[in-house]
Design a protein around this motif. Structure first.
Motif, PDB file in Angstrom:
ATOM      1  N   SER A 118       0.816  -1.221   0.000  1.00 35.51           N
ATOM      2  CA  SER A 118       0.000   0.000   0.000  1.00 35.51           C
ATOM      3  C   SER A 118       0.848   1.270   0.000  1.00 35.51           C
ATOM      4  N   PHE A 119       2.137   1.181   0.361  1.00 34.86           N
ATOM      5  CA  PHE A 119       2.986   2.363   0.264  1.00 34.86           C
ATOM      6  C   PHE A 119       2.996   2.896  -1.167  1.00 34.86           C
ATOM      7  N   SER A 120       2.754   2.017  -2.135  1.00 36.82           N
ATOM      8  CA  SER A 120       2.793   2.421  -3.536  1.00 36.82           C
ATOM      9  C   SER A 120       1.653   3.365  -3.905  1.00 36.82           C
ATOM     10  N   PHE A 121       0.501   3.265  -3.235  1.00 39.29           N
ATOM     11  CA  PHE A 121      -0.582   4.180  -3.596  1.00 39.29           C
ATOM     12  C   PHE A 121      -0.535   5.475  -2.785  1.00 39.29           C
ATOM     13  N   GLU A 122       0.332   5.541  -1.786  1.00 44.21           N
ATOM     14  CA  GLU A 122       0.392   6.756  -0.976  1.00 44.21           C
ATOM     15  C   GLU A 122       0.836   7.959  -1.800  1.00 44.21           C
ATOM     16  N   GLU A 123       1.681   7.726  -2.796  1.00 43.48           N
ATOM     17  CA  GLU A 123       2.105   8.822  -3.659  1.00 43.48           C
ATOM     18  C   GLU A 123       0.894   9.480  -4.320  1.00 43.48           C
ATOM     19  N   SER A 124      -0.038   8.667  -4.831  1.00 39.13           N
ATOM     20  CA  SER A 124      -1.235   9.218  -5.475  1.00 39.13           C
ATOM     21  C   SER A 124      -2.111   9.971  -4.481  1.00 39.13           C
ATOM     22  N   SER A 163      -3.823  -2.170   7.148  1.00 41.12           N
ATOM     23  CA  SER A 163      -3.117  -0.931   7.478  1.00 41.12           C
ATOM     24  C   SER A 163      -4.157   0.188   7.570  1.00 41.12           C
ATOM     25  N   MET A 164      -3.885   1.169   8.443  1.00 43.40           N
ATOM     26  CA  MET A 164      -4.879   2.214   8.691  1.00 43.40           C
ATOM     27  C   MET A 164      -4.304   3.587   8.348  1.00 43.40           C
ATOM     28  N   ARG A 165      -5.138   4.377   7.681  1.00 46.96           N
ATOM     29  CA  ARG A 165      -4.816   5.777   7.423  1.00 46.96           C
ATOM     30  C   ARG A 165      -6.010   6.621   7.831  1.00 46.96           C
ATOM     31  N   ALA A 166      -5.769   7.549   8.741  1.00 49.48           N
ATOM     32  CA  ALA A 166      -6.832   8.445   9.200  1.00 49.48           C
ATOM     33  C   ALA A 166      -6.819   9.710   8.349  1.00 49.48           C
ATOM     34  N   VAL A 185      -1.818  -3.244  -5.607  1.00 53.20           N
ATOM     35  CA  VAL A 185      -1.317  -2.730  -4.331  1.00 53.20           C
ATOM     36  C   VAL A 185      -2.488  -2.585  -3.344  1.00 53.20           C
ATOM     37  N   HIS A 186      -3.339  -3.603  -3.338  1.00 56.45           N
ATOM     38  CA  HIS A 186      -4.429  -3.798  -2.378  1.00 56.45           C
ATOM     39  C   HIS A 186      -5.743  -3.114  -2.733  1.00 56.45           C
ATOM     40  N   GLY A 187      -5.755  -2.208  -3.710  1.00 58.36           N
ATOM     41  CA  GLY A 187      -7.018  -1.644  -4.146  1.00 58.36           C
ATOM     42  C   GLY A 187      -7.686  -0.757  -3.109  1.00 58.36           C
ATOM     43  N   ILE A 219     -11.684  10.408   9.873  1.00 60.39           N
ATOM     44  CA  ILE A 219     -12.341   9.101   9.787  1.00 60.39           C
ATOM     45  C   ILE A 219     -11.247   8.078   9.490  1.00 60.39           C
ATOM     46  N   THR A 220     -11.397   6.883  10.021  1.00 58.92           N
ATOM     47  CA  THR A 220     -10.366   5.859   9.832  1.00 58.92           C
ATOM     48  C   THR A 220     -10.708   4.983   8.632  1.00 58.92           C
ATOM     49  N   SER A 221      -9.682   4.743   7.803  1.00 53.04           N
ATOM     50  CA  SER A 221      -9.833   3.899   6.611  1.00 53.04           C
ATOM     51  C   SER A 221      -8.814   2.774   6.685  1.00 53.04           C
ATOM     52  N   PHE A 222      -9.265   1.544   6.363  1.00 52.77           N
ATOM     53  CA  PHE A 222      -8.437   0.359   6.533  1.00 52.77           C
ATOM     54  C   PHE A 222      -8.277  -0.366   5.194  1.00 52.77           C
ATOM     55  N   TRP A 223      -7.010  -0.620   4.838  1.00 58.06           N
ATOM     56  CA  TRP A 223      -6.693  -1.344   3.613  1.00 58.06           C
ATOM     57  C   TRP A 223      -6.125  -2.724   3.942  1.00 58.06           C
ATOM     58  N   ALA A 224      -6.396  -3.704   3.103  1.00 56.63           N
ATOM     59  CA  ALA A 224      -5.741  -5.002   3.246  1.00 56.63           C
ATOM     60  C   ALA A 224      -4.235  -4.798   3.219  1.00 56.63           C
ATOM     61  N   CYS A 225      -3.513  -5.609   3.987  1.00 53.07           N
ATOM     62  CA  CYS A 225      -2.080  -5.400   4.176  1.00 53.07           C
ATOM     63  C   CYS A 225      -1.309  -6.681   3.889  1.00 53.07           C
ATOM     64  N   GLY A 226      -0.132  -6.526   3.261  1.00 53.44           N
ATOM     65  CA  GLY A 226       0.702  -7.675   2.930  1.00 53.44           C
ATOM     66  C   GLY A 226       1.256  -8.417   4.124  1.00 53.44           C
TER      67      GLY A 226
END
Length: 262
Positions: A118-124, A163-166, A185-187, A219-226
């Motif tokens: 998911s680090f790969s989508f953080e740039e976007s 993984s969580m990103r607020a 990268v987990h969508g 708000i908390t958002s949760f992505w599937a994590c490797g």
């Protein structure tokens, strides 16, 4: 000294010196990062089926031939034995040690799986004005075990790690739109909102990474994590399995845009 905007090759050369590095999040903007799972060849077919059955958690970027530590499809001059900032070595399901180099542990029958991160989508997210709190603070992303079951492929089984990103609610909508097409990268997020609804009972103390940074209006958002693959391998009690340390990924030469619609 590490520089966030350095090239992947330069970052890997720095990592090979075994200099301390807390996380690869935010490094080498534009280039994909990968989770790592290494195991003996006899278990690799079952693990491949497990990944295919659980693509949100374990989207495969590349699988090596047995004994091959050089994933040339992900970049030139990558050596998986030295180019990850931290490795965890598991034996029979238990963490045995954490090291900076696995050259001395390498076996000719090792198969390496490279899994989207998911680090790969953080740039976007950053490019579209979505604040990524842990990058802003220079910390590791918080990661949690959940009660969401995985599809089992013996001997691999368990529950999803996220993984969580607020972020602000308006940014959470943007984040869904941005990540939906990035299945490698987990969508898109698997859950937004109350963490207790997915079995997270101690939000302030994640099982992996650093404590969450949450502002009052977030708000908390949760992505599937490797890291899910690590727990599945632990549950399988393999004689030996080697993974990256959470938050310390392999930085590849593949560009993030290549993964957007794949």
């Amino acid at each position: 000294m590490i520089n966030a905007s350095m090239s992947p090759k330069a970052a890997r050369e720095y990592i090979r010196t075994n200099a301390p590095l807390a996380t690869t999040s935010g490094l080498c903007p534009g280039f994909a990062q990968a989770n790592l799972m290494i195991m003996e060849e006899q278990y690799a077919h079952a693990f491949l089926k497990f990944c295919v059955a659980n693509p949100k958690a374990c989207p495969i970027l590349h699988v090596s031939e047995p004994g091959d530590p050089f994933p040339t499809e992900l970049g030139e001059h990558i050596d998986v034995r030295t180019d990850v900032p931290g490795y965890r070595v598991y034996r029979h399901g238990a963490l045995d040690t954490e090291v900076l180099d696995i050259s001395a542990l390498w076996q000719d029958n090792f198969v390496s799986f490279y899994i989207g991160c998911s680090f790969s989508f953080e740039e976007s997210l950053v490019q579209h004005g979505v604040g990524v709190r842990h990058i802003e603070a220079g910390t590791n992303v918080p990661m949690y075990r959940t009660n969401i079951p995985l599809k089992s492929v013996a001997p691999f089984h368990g529950e999803l790690v996220v993984s969580m990103r607020a972020m602000r609610s308006s940014d959470a909508i943007k984040a869904v739109q941005i990540t939906t097409n990035m299945s490698k990268v987990h969508g898109s997020p698997v859950h937004i909102g109350a963490p207790e609804h997915i079995g997270i009972t101690n939000f302030a103390q994640p099982e992996f990474g650093d404590p969450p940074i949450v502002q009052d209006t977030d708000i908390t958002s949760f992505w599937a994590c490797g890291v899910t693959s690590q727990l599945a391998a632990m549950n399988a009690k393999l004689p030996i399995a080697i993974t990256h340390s959470p938050g310390k990924m392999l930085i590849t030469d593949r560009q993030n845009w290549e993964l957007e619609y794949s």
